[in-house]
Write an enzyme that holds these catalytic residues in place. Structure first.
Site, PDB file in Angstrom:
ATOM      1  CB  THR A 167      -0.915   0.020   1.250  1.00 59.95           C
ATOM      2  OG1 THR A 167      -0.090  -0.169   2.406  1.00 59.95           O
ATOM      3  CG2 THR A 167      -1.963  -1.074   1.191  1.00 59.95           C
ATOM      4  CG  ASP A 214       4.948   7.233  -2.499  1.00 61.37           C
ATOM      5  OD1 ASP A 214       3.771   7.465  -2.812  1.00 61.37           O
ATOM      6  OD2 ASP A 214       5.915   7.963  -2.768  1.00 61.37           O
ATOM      7  CB  VAL A 225       6.582  -7.471   9.207  1.00 59.35           C
ATOM      8  CG1 VAL A 225       6.094  -7.063   7.843  1.00 59.35           C
ATOM      9  CG2 VAL A 225       6.803  -6.276  10.116  1.00 59.35           C
ATOM     10  CG  ASP A 259      21.852   1.943  -7.333  1.00 58.94           C
ATOM     11  OD1 ASP A 259      21.232   2.728  -8.076  1.00 58.94           O
ATOM     12  OD2 ASP A 259      22.822   2.291  -6.649  1.00 58.94           O
ATOM     13  CG  HIS A 260      16.108   4.194  -8.760  1.00 62.69           C
ATOM     14  ND1 HIS A 260      16.619   4.720  -7.602  1.00 62.69           N
ATOM     15  CD2 HIS A 260      15.795   5.254  -9.531  1.00 62.69           C
ATOM     16  CE1 HIS A 260      16.603   6.030  -7.678  1.00 62.69           C
ATOM     17  NE2 HIS A 260      16.098   6.390  -8.843  1.00 62.69           N
ATOM     18  CG  ASP A 272      18.766   9.780  -0.314  1.00 62.15           C
ATOM     19  OD1 ASP A 272      18.127   8.723  -0.175  1.00 62.15           O
ATOM     20  OD2 ASP A 272      18.362  10.734  -1.024  1.00 62.15           O
ATOM     21  CG  HIS A 298      21.483   6.330  -6.686  1.00 64.71           C
ATOM     22  ND1 HIS A 298      21.030   5.042  -6.653  1.00 64.71           N
ATOM     23  CD2 HIS A 298      20.554   7.066  -6.011  1.00 64.71           C
ATOM     24  CE1 HIS A 298      19.872   5.007  -6.003  1.00 64.71           C
ATOM     25  NE2 HIS A 298      19.573   6.210  -5.607  1.00 64.71           N
ATOM     26  CE  LYS A 354      16.582  14.541  -1.595  1.00 61.55           C
ATOM     27  NZ  LYS A 354      15.916  13.673  -2.564  1.00 61.55           N
TER      28      LYS A 354
HETATM   29  C1  BG6 Z   1      16.498   7.904  -4.360  1.00 60.47           C
HETATM   30  C2  BG6 Z   1      16.705   8.829  -3.202  1.00 60.47           C
HETATM   31  O1  BG6 Z   1      17.316   6.775  -4.221  1.00 60.47           O
HETATM   32  O2  BG6 Z   1      16.822   8.567  -5.564  1.00 60.47           O
HETATM   33  C3  BG6 Z   1      15.882  10.086  -3.365  1.00 60.47           C
HETATM   34  O3  BG6 Z   1      16.334   8.185  -1.994  1.00 60.47           O
HETATM   35  C4  BG6 Z   1      16.147  10.734  -4.699  1.00 60.47           C
HETATM   36  O4  BG6 Z   1      16.133  11.020  -2.318  1.00 60.47           O
HETATM   37  C5  BG6 Z   1      16.026   9.719  -5.824  1.00 60.47           C
HETATM   38  O5  BG6 Z   1      15.189  11.765  -4.882  1.00 60.47           O
HETATM   39  C6  BG6 Z   1      16.478  10.307  -7.136  1.00 60.47           C
HETATM   40  O6  BG6 Z   1      16.151   9.412  -8.169  1.00 60.47           O
HETATM   41  P1  BG6 Z   1      15.933   9.912  -9.662  1.00 60.47           P
HETATM   42  O7  BG6 Z   1      15.676   8.661 -10.434  1.00 60.47           O
HETATM   43  O8  BG6 Z   1      14.780  10.857  -9.641  1.00 60.47           O
HETATM   44  O9  BG6 Z   1      17.206  10.611 -10.036  1.00 60.47           O
END
Ligand code: BG6
Length: 498
Positions: A15, A17, A87, A178-179, A236, A241, A341
């Site tokens: 549920t 985000d 959990v 790691d997106h 973060d 990344h 940020k």
């Molecule tokens: C996330 C962080 O891993 O990556 C966020 O926790 C950040 O704080 C985000 O905003 C940035 O991702 P992107 O894909 O928008 O560059």
């Protein structure tokens, strides 16, 4: 590579985000593209009580809000089930196992299970231990654990978490997200490097003077003040990344494209990172925190006035650093990285600056010859630009800068698939190449811990940059003292061909 997409995906935090904004729409896109077989099912797991119907409706809503109305939505959501869950309570897991076994039999899922932890990290270890002790991981097919960041808070906590999840899953079964590794142009780095005869011979300290990686955001901390206070930009963004991008830019060519070979080349980069500690941290790293400012004509408050943020907060919302890779290829080449940020622009770009030519024959008073740059545009535009010098049209032999650009947006009519879609697909196919191995996590925490230890000892003079700018002055000075400057990201747009 196994292409078996038959699987039961259990999403913990269904549920939340992340599930709504990324996972459901990504699953839908895989479904729409015919990448999911009919033999798949999803069990949403979260604390709040919901019926299957209510859950299916929320999945539909999230797909519609990110992709618009779709015809096959009813068919898609018919594969979704919901289980309210505590959990920490074994009874919940026993009930979940029963539901999973029934769904498995109904769809003939061959005992394949993916456990996706898309929720508060403090429960990662507990969930993994329960999955094992309550029998959910006793399967006849494959079992995989997908785990979101943050993977620990420092090396110590990451080790503890790793031990907990390793009791239930082997390293090969753990997919640490790691997106950034799902982004099209991040994946393109190795292809640009290793598929071009003109770049690889130049890709070293003889021809490259420095590399700059910027990942700037316009957004502030939004509703995530509580998390961000204990994280800051260093943990973060940089620990994961930014260092992943460094590894991809710096690694040696792998002997083949298998997961193990690529990951071990990346690990060798992490092992070569120069450790920066003690007073030296001040020479190599700069931290910042935003004050009030104006972004896109909107007044925005300072970080210390954001919800759930301490009025005296010492947390950095910006970090810039000079990373040195002490190996044969890179000795002496600074990798400058910065992220923050509430900056001027949302953008992620890599600039590879080549060394100046030995002598400028085309000297014009007041005008220096630009160095060659290779710019890799990660987002929002995707592409590459090569900055060269060529003759100005007309009689004189005056050199001017020309740019060769390639833009993904101009080439394909479709949007490039969202990072999460690619990562989910990889996980279902059993391809862990673009997920972080434990060794990468451990080395990157060891590197970052030394910086945070130093920063925690001293209170910074915050705020030190205005929202809507590219960070504190000290970040510019970091390069100036080496004779460089940040290439302005606003001047580096890729020309999009329509
Ligand atoms: C996330 C962080 O891993 O990556 C966020 O926790 C950040 O704080 C985000 O905003 C940035 O991702 P992107 O894909 O928008 O560059």
């Amino acid at each position: 590579m196994e292409q078996n997409m038959t699987s039961l995906i259990m999403i913990f935090g269904a549920t939340g985000d992340l599930a709504k904004r990324k996972l459901f729409p990504s699953l839908y896109r895989l479904f729409e593209r015919g990448k999911l077989s009919d033999q798949f099912a999803v069990v949403g797991v979260a604390r709040r009580p919901l019926s299957n119907d209510e859950f299916q409706q929320s999945v539909k809503d999230s797909v519609i809000s990110s992709l618009g109305e779709k015809n096959s939505l009813d068919q898609f959501v018919s594969h979704f089930y919901y289980q309210s869950h505590d959990v920490t309570d074994s009874n919940s897991y026993v009930a979940l196992k029963k539901l999973a076994d029934e769904i498995d039999a109904y769809y003939q899922l061959k005992g394949n299970r993916i456990f996706y932890l898309a929720m508060a990290p403090e429960f990662f270890g507990t969930i993994a231990l329960h999955l094992q002790s309550d029998g959910l991981t006793d399967v006849t097919g494959y079992k995989r654990l997908v785990i979101e960041k943050p993977f620990g808070h420092d090396l110590e906590s990451a080790k503890k978490l790793n031990q907990q999840i390793r009791t239930a899953f082997s390293e090969e079964e753990i997919y640490r997200i790691d997106h950034y590794l799902g982004k099209e142009m991040v994946r393109n780095i190795e292809v640009i490097r290793f598929a071009n005869a003109i770049f690889e011979p130049l890709w070293n300290n003889r021809y490259i003077s420095n590399i700059q990686i910027t990942s700037s955001e316009i957004l502030g901390v939004e509703e995530r003040g509580r998390y961000y206070e204990s994280s800051g930009a260093l943990r973060d963004m940089l620990q994961n990344h930014m260092l992943q991008i460094v590894a991809l830019l710096a690694m040696e060519p792998p002997i083949n494209l298998t997961t193990d070979e690529i990951r071990s080349e990346k690990v060798r980069v992490f092992r070569s990172l120069r450790t920066i500690k003690g007073e030296k941290v001040n020479d190599y790293f700069v931290r910042g925190q935003y004050g009030p400012g104006t972004i896109e004509d909107q007044q925005v408050p300072k970080y210390r006035d954001e919800p759930m943020v301490d009025k005296e907060s010492n947390t950095e919302t910006f970090v810039a650093g000079k990373v040195m890779i002490d190996n044969f290829r890179w000795a002496g080449v600074p990798f400058y990285i910065r992220t923050g940020k509430r900056m001027e622009k949302k953008t992620t770009k890599i600039v590879i600056q080549f060394k100046d030519i030995p002598m400028n024959l085309y000297y014009q008073p007041e005008k220096m010859l630009n160095p060659n740059l290779l710019v890799i545009h990660i987002q929002p535009e995707e592409g590459i630009t090569l900055h060269l010098n060529a003759k100005q049209a007309g009689g004189h032999l005056n050199a001017q800068e020309v740019k060769l650009s390639f833009s993904n947006t101009g080439t394909y009519t479709m949007n490039t698939p969202e990072g999460y879609e690619k990562l989910l697909y990889d996980c279902m196919r059993g391809d862990a190449t673009n997920f972080t191995h434990w060794d990468e996590v451990a080395y990157s925490w060891a590197f970052v811990d030394k910086i945070s230890e130093m920063w925690e000892k001293t209170k910074a003079d915050f705020p030190n940059y205005s929202a809507g700018t590219m960070g504190p002055e000290a970040a510019d000075q970091l390069l100036e003292k080496d004779g460089f400057f940040w290439w302005p990201v606003t001047d580096l747009e890729v020309d999009v061909c329509k």
